[in-house]
Design a protein around this motif. Structure first.
Motif, PDB file in Angstrom:
ATOM      1  N   ARG A 143       2.912   8.167   7.446  1.00 49.98           N
ATOM      2  CA  ARG A 143       1.840   7.773   8.383  1.00 49.98           C
ATOM      3  C   ARG A 143       2.343   6.665   9.315  1.00 49.98           C
ATOM      4  O   ARG A 143       2.099   6.689  10.527  1.00 49.98           O
ATOM      5  CB  ARG A 143       0.633   7.307   7.565  1.00 49.98           C
ATOM      6  N   ALA A 144       3.066   5.702   8.746  1.00 55.58           N
ATOM      7  CA  ALA A 144       3.613   4.623   9.575  1.00 55.58           C
ATOM      8  C   ALA A 144       4.603   5.196  10.594  1.00 55.58           C
ATOM      9  O   ALA A 144       4.596   4.817  11.774  1.00 55.58           O
ATOM     10  CB  ALA A 144       4.294   3.585   8.688  1.00 55.58           C
ATOM     11  N   VAL A 167       7.541  -1.288  10.828  1.00 58.61           N
ATOM     12  CA  VAL A 167       7.058  -0.380   9.779  1.00 58.61           C
ATOM     13  C   VAL A 167       5.961  -1.076   8.976  1.00 58.61           C
ATOM     14  O   VAL A 167       4.865  -0.543   8.786  1.00 58.61           O
ATOM     15  CB  VAL A 167       8.209   0.061   8.837  1.00 58.61           C
ATOM     16  N   ARG A 168       6.256  -2.298   8.543  1.00 57.57           N
ATOM     17  CA  ARG A 168       5.284  -3.028   7.719  1.00 57.57           C
ATOM     18  C   ARG A 168       3.926  -3.150   8.420  1.00 57.57           C
ATOM     19  O   ARG A 168       2.873  -3.011   7.798  1.00 57.57           O
ATOM     20  CB  ARG A 168       5.813  -4.420   7.384  1.00 57.57           C
ATOM     21  N   ALA A 169       3.976  -3.382   9.730  1.00 55.84           N
ATOM     22  CA  ALA A 169       2.733  -3.575  10.485  1.00 55.84           C
ATOM     23  C   ALA A 169       1.848  -2.332  10.456  1.00 55.84           C
ATOM     24  O   ALA A 169       0.661  -2.406  10.762  1.00 55.84           O
ATOM     25  CB  ALA A 169       3.060  -3.947  11.927  1.00 55.84           C
ATOM     26  N   ARG A 170       2.449  -1.186  10.105  1.00 52.46           N
ATOM     27  CA  ARG A 170       1.684   0.064  10.113  1.00 52.46           C
ATOM     28  C   ARG A 170       1.361   0.567   8.704  1.00 52.46           C
ATOM     29  O   ARG A 170       0.947   1.707   8.526  1.00 52.46           O
ATOM     30  CB  ARG A 170       2.436   1.108  10.937  1.00 52.46           C
ATOM     31  N   LEU A 171       1.552  -0.279   7.702  1.00 53.51           N
ATOM     32  CA  LEU A 171       1.135   0.086   6.340  1.00 53.51           C
ATOM     33  C   LEU A 171      -0.391  -0.091   6.224  1.00 53.51           C
ATOM     34  O   LEU A 171      -1.022  -0.657   7.117  1.00 53.51           O
ATOM     35  CB  LEU A 171       1.870  -0.794   5.316  1.00 53.51           C
ATOM     36  N   TYR A 172      -0.956   0.365   5.109  1.00 51.66           N
ATOM     37  CA  TYR A 172      -2.417   0.284   4.973  1.00 51.66           C
ATOM     38  C   TYR A 172      -2.929  -1.161   4.978  1.00 51.66           C
ATOM     39  O   TYR A 172      -3.990  -1.445   5.489  1.00 51.66           O
ATOM     40  CB  TYR A 172      -2.875   0.945   3.663  1.00 51.66           C
ATOM     41  N   ALA A 173      -2.172  -2.068   4.349  1.00 58.28           N
ATOM     42  CA  ALA A 173      -2.632  -3.462   4.265  1.00 58.28           C
ATOM     43  C   ALA A 173      -1.463  -4.385   4.624  1.00 58.28           C
ATOM     44  O   ALA A 173      -0.866  -5.018   3.748  1.00 58.28           O
ATOM     45  CB  ALA A 173      -3.156  -3.758   2.863  1.00 58.28           C
TER      46      ALA A 173
END
Ligand code: IPE
Ligand code: IPE
Ligand code: MG
Length: 244
Positions: A143-144, A167-173
């Protein structure tokens, strides 16, 4: 044993496993195990509050769990709905923020609505209960990647700017710190598609206890094990470095 605050995990993630075996040992249907397991959830919330753990993430249902018998899946969804309704007031009273991670769109609509309501009612609190529902670590990363591709296509993100933070910015939380400690109950030693990105350097603790039986002493044992770990992140301990 009193554990020092700087040796207490900020974030604990739990793979709650063994409900089915707990029920089978008693000649009960699997759902009875899930029901008993929901009591442990409440106990874990108390334990985390008392120990000063700010983030607790619980793996409640994986994307792979949808293949289980229909009656078990439906029973689990009903149990989750009942749990949320029952604990709504308590979460508010305890000032705990509920957050769902996973493919929430897969869940029954009534459950989605109940979850959204409780998330909104608790949004201002700064102790966190994350519940992974229809969750898969690979799906989260895919999804990210899809969001990154869309942002690149839209011209708001340069391909050279795609780094770990992107990538981290597009994780669920994205704002939640990585788990310091990952606990799995029931003796299984695998990650089962949980928080693949976030657990890169989490300390892993496997308890032989089945989830419905997991209680405060078992939690303390995990905390004590964690307090004794040396986290190196690929480096060397100071004492070793001096001996080179
Ligand atoms: C964990 O218990 C709960 C969920 C996966 C929903 P299990 O249902 O996997 O229990 P076992 O592994 O069969 O004992
Ligand atoms: C992992 O447990 C998922 C949850 C605890 C929700 P499973 O019981 O589904 O994992 P496997 O199949 O044993 O790897
Ligand atoms: Mg299992």
């Amino acid at each position: 044993m009193q554990i020092a605050a700087d040796r207490t995990p900020r974030h604990i993630a739990v793979i709650m496993d063994g409900n089915g075996r707990w029920a089978r040992q008693r000649g009960l249907p699997r759902l009875a195990g899930h029901e008993a397991g929901s009591e442990t959830v409440r106990c874990m919330m108390d334990c985390c509050r008392d120990a000063g753990v700010r983030y607790l993430t619980l793996y409640a249902f994986s994307t792979e769990n949808w293949v289980r018998p229909q009656a078990e899946v439906e029973g689990l969804m009903a149990l989750l709905g009942a749990f949320i309704t029952r604990y709504e007031a308590e979460l508010v009273e305890r000032r705990v923020r509920l957050r769902v991670i996973g493919r929430r769109e897969d869940l029954p609509v009534a459950l989605q609505e109940a979850l959204a309501r409780v998330e909104a009612a608790t949004a201002a609190f700064d102790r966190h209960l994350l519940v992974a529902l229809s969750y898969s670590g690979r799906a989260e990363l895919a999804r990210a990647a899809r969001q990154i591709a869309e942002d690149v296509r839209a011209g708001v993100l340069a391909p050279e700017a795609v780094d770990e933070e992107a990538v981290r910015a597009r994780l669920y939380a994205p704002d939640v710190p990585d788990p310091d400690l990952l606990i799995r109950t029931s003796g299984e030693m695998r990650i089962s598609n949980f928080l693949l990105w976030q657990c890169a350097y989490s300390e892993f603790y496997v308890s032989p206890v089945l989830w419905p039986d997991f209680r405060e002493p078992d939690f303390r044992a995990a905390l004590e094990a964690y307090a004794g770990r040396e986290r190196r992140y690929g480096g060397v301990l100071d004492a070793c470095a001096r001996r080179v």
